[in-house]
Design an enzyme around this catalytic site. Structure first.
Site, PDB file in Angstrom:
ATOM      1  N   LYS A   1      57.392 -37.058 -29.161  1.00 40.93           N
ATOM      2  CA  LYS A   1      57.500 -35.498 -29.206  1.00 40.93           C
ATOM      3  C   LYS A   1      56.259 -35.019 -29.917  1.00 40.93           C
ATOM      4  O   LYS A   1      55.460 -35.183 -30.695  1.00 40.93           O
ATOM      5  CB  LYS A   1      58.722 -35.249 -30.038  1.00 40.93           C
ATOM      6  CG  LYS A   1      59.087 -33.660 -29.950  1.00 40.93           C
ATOM      7  CD  LYS A   1      60.246 -33.318 -30.914  1.00 40.93           C
ATOM      8  CE  LYS A   1      60.639 -31.779 -31.039  1.00 40.93           C
ATOM      9  NZ  LYS A   1      61.779 -31.902 -31.688  1.00 40.93           N
TER      10      LYS A   1
ATOM     11  N   SER B   1      65.148 -29.084 -29.461  1.00 42.53           N
ATOM     12  CA  SER B   1      63.837 -28.947 -29.132  1.00 42.53           C
ATOM     13  C   SER B   1      63.238 -30.393 -28.604  1.00 42.53           C
ATOM     14  O   SER B   1      62.297 -30.314 -27.974  1.00 42.53           O
ATOM     15  CB  SER B   1      63.157 -28.304 -30.440  1.00 42.53           C
ATOM     16  OG  SER B   1      63.020 -29.502 -31.168  1.00 42.53           O
TER      17      SER B   1
ATOM     18  N   SER C   1      68.411 -30.791 -32.660  1.00 45.39           N
ATOM     19  CA  SER C   1      67.475 -31.028 -31.567  1.00 45.39           C
ATOM     20  C   SER C   1      67.304 -32.214 -31.168  1.00 45.39           C
ATOM     21  O   SER C   1      66.568 -32.546 -30.144  1.00 45.39           O
ATOM     22  CB  SER C   1      66.069 -30.399 -32.274  1.00 45.39           C
ATOM     23  OG  SER C   1      65.948 -29.136 -32.232  1.00 45.39           O
TER      24      SER C   1
END
Length: 458
Positions: A74, A148, A172
């Site tokens: 990420k 997210s 997330s």
């Protein structure tokens, strides 16, 4: 696409049935095929991954349990030589070194194939950064994969990589796992280091993988678990996650509820049905399953100051503040009241909320809830909205998840197959403090009794 998970890829490489180079080429081919449509990757490190895979194949012995396994990272995590964008355009200088998690993955033998998209600073549970455009759910591209860690979920659910690293500051990991049909465990606070950063949004944030199976998640966690000097939080002992995923959970007391913590937010009927179906399954598996008789607390007073403080800290550290998205600059200004004393107050509120929430475990070993109140919205949910509207649109996604970021308890999104709308269904399991092993054992038992689809095909 690659349908092999992390554990199976590692097993085949060790057995000589597959090389790291072949595994990487399969992933790069899948990325070339799927990413233009799904937009999950922000950076693809094709040549670096090929070089790293060749080094793995040339090694005299496997480096570790993830030897040769391609993994994506990420955007909020440093990868040496890549700009850490946090999902935006406000940084331009490449990181000089890997973050601790990336360093541990490489030490375990993993090959880093790229970085995945996220909303700027992970502020929202929908992945629609202005810098890259929206990521799309591989089960139905008109819908969001959540956030997210949306790009991470897209990369795994579409078969572009066997596993990928996400982060969870309010849901997330769990939200995109639920929207994309993946297993996503938010670990105990402090279980995985956030170094070189001492924390991720103070008490809220954790790092961890999204995977297609429970065993894959456990395998990655065993490679990255543990703290570093300077970490603000440290977890207690939990033992091997792989061993936990492979053993029976025993008879557990499980309390279920579909009541969220946000006033006026009601769960979608499909999510209520998923919880009730899972409660029946767990009863059939021999567990003591009952409606939860404890009201869970509202975490807002502890959550909101840490949200603003975390966002402002990250915004203060970027190279080009003027390049931040308008909603992030609005949030920065709106959070100007969150000074150090307010953060200290919020951390004290965190302890109070945790004490109240954990009273539920006086009578139960595990809690069962929906992951989100809403079904995956259509892409564009954040288009043109201001910070207050974005916050309101986020409430249905975080009403069941954010509490457990405040308390620090481990919590997992466990797939339940597909809904009548063709999009994945999921439930949340929440464990006692430091009790990821019970969640892994129970999730693996559910997975064996009710297998879920592993890859979203076109």
């Amino acid at each position: 696409m690659t349908t092999l998970g992390a554990a199976e890829t590692a097993d085949r490489i060790r057995a000589g049935e597959l090389t790291a180079g072949q595994a990487v080429e399969d992933c790069l081919a899948a990325i070339d095929d799927r990413n233009p449509e799904l937009n999950g990757f922000s950076v693809v490190l094709a040549e670096r991954a090929r070089k790293e895979a060749a080094e793995r194949d040339a090694a005299a012995a496997p480096l570790g349990p993830l030897h040769g396994v391609p993994i994506a990272i990420k955007e909020e995590n440093d990868v040496a030589g890549c700009v850490t964008t946090f999902g935006g355009r406000s940084n331009t200088t490449p990181a000089e070194a890997d973050s601790a998690v990336v360093r541990r993955l490489r030490a375990a033998g993993a090959v880093i194939v790229g970085k995945t998209s996220m909303p700027e600073f992970g502020a929202w549970p929908y992945t629609e950064p202005l810098s890259l455009g929206p990521a799309r759910n591989p089960w139905h591209t008109a819908h969001t994969p959540g956030g997210s860690s949306g790009g991470t979920a897209v990369a795994v659910a579409s078969g572009m990589v066997p596993a990928a690293i996400g982060g969870d500051g309010g849901g997330s990991i769990r939200i995109p796992a639920s929207f994309c049909g993946l297993f996503g465990l938010k670990p105990q606070r402090g279980r995985v280091t956030t170094a070189p950063n001492p924390h991720l949004w103070w008490a809220l944030g954790t790092l961890g993988p999204l995977t297609r199976t429970v065993l894959d998640s456990a395998l990655v966690y065993d490679a990255i678990n543990g703290g570093e000097p300077g970490d603000l939080f440290q977890a207690g002992e939990a033992g091997s996650f792989v061993e936990a995923a492979r053993r029976e959970p025993g008879r557990l007391r499980i309390g279920w509820t579909v009541k969220g913590t946000a006033p006026g937010v009601r769960p979608h009927p499909l999510h209520v049905e998923a919880v009730e179906d899972t409660a029946r399954l767990l009863t059939d598996l021999g567990h003591d399953v009952r409606p939860l008789d404890v009201r869970l607390p509202d975490p807002t007073a502890a959550f909101v100051p840490q949200f603003f403080a975390g966002l402002r800290t990250e915004a203060d550290a970027v190279e080009h503040y003027e390049r931040l998205e308008p909603s992030i600059r609005q949030a920065y200004r709106l959070g100007s009241w969150v000074r150090p004393g307010v953060v200290d107050w919020a951390l004290r509120q965190t302890e109070k909320v945790s004490e109240k929430a954990n009273r539920a475990f006086d009578g139960y070993d595990v809690l069962l809830t929906p992951v989100t109140a809403n079904r995956p919205p259509r892409v564009g949910v954040l288009k043109g909205v201001n910070v207050l509207t974005a916050a309101l649109k986020s409430q249905p996604a975080i009403t069941y998840t954010a509490l457990w970021n405040v308390t620090g308890n481990p919590a997992a999104a466990v797939p339940c197959g597909l809904g009548t709308d063709g999009l994945p269904l999921s439930v949340q399991l929440v464990g006692r403090l430091d009790d990821e092993p019970t969640l892994l054992s129970l999730s693996a038992q559910i997975e064996a009794a009710r297998p879920w689809p592993l890859v979203a095909e076109r």
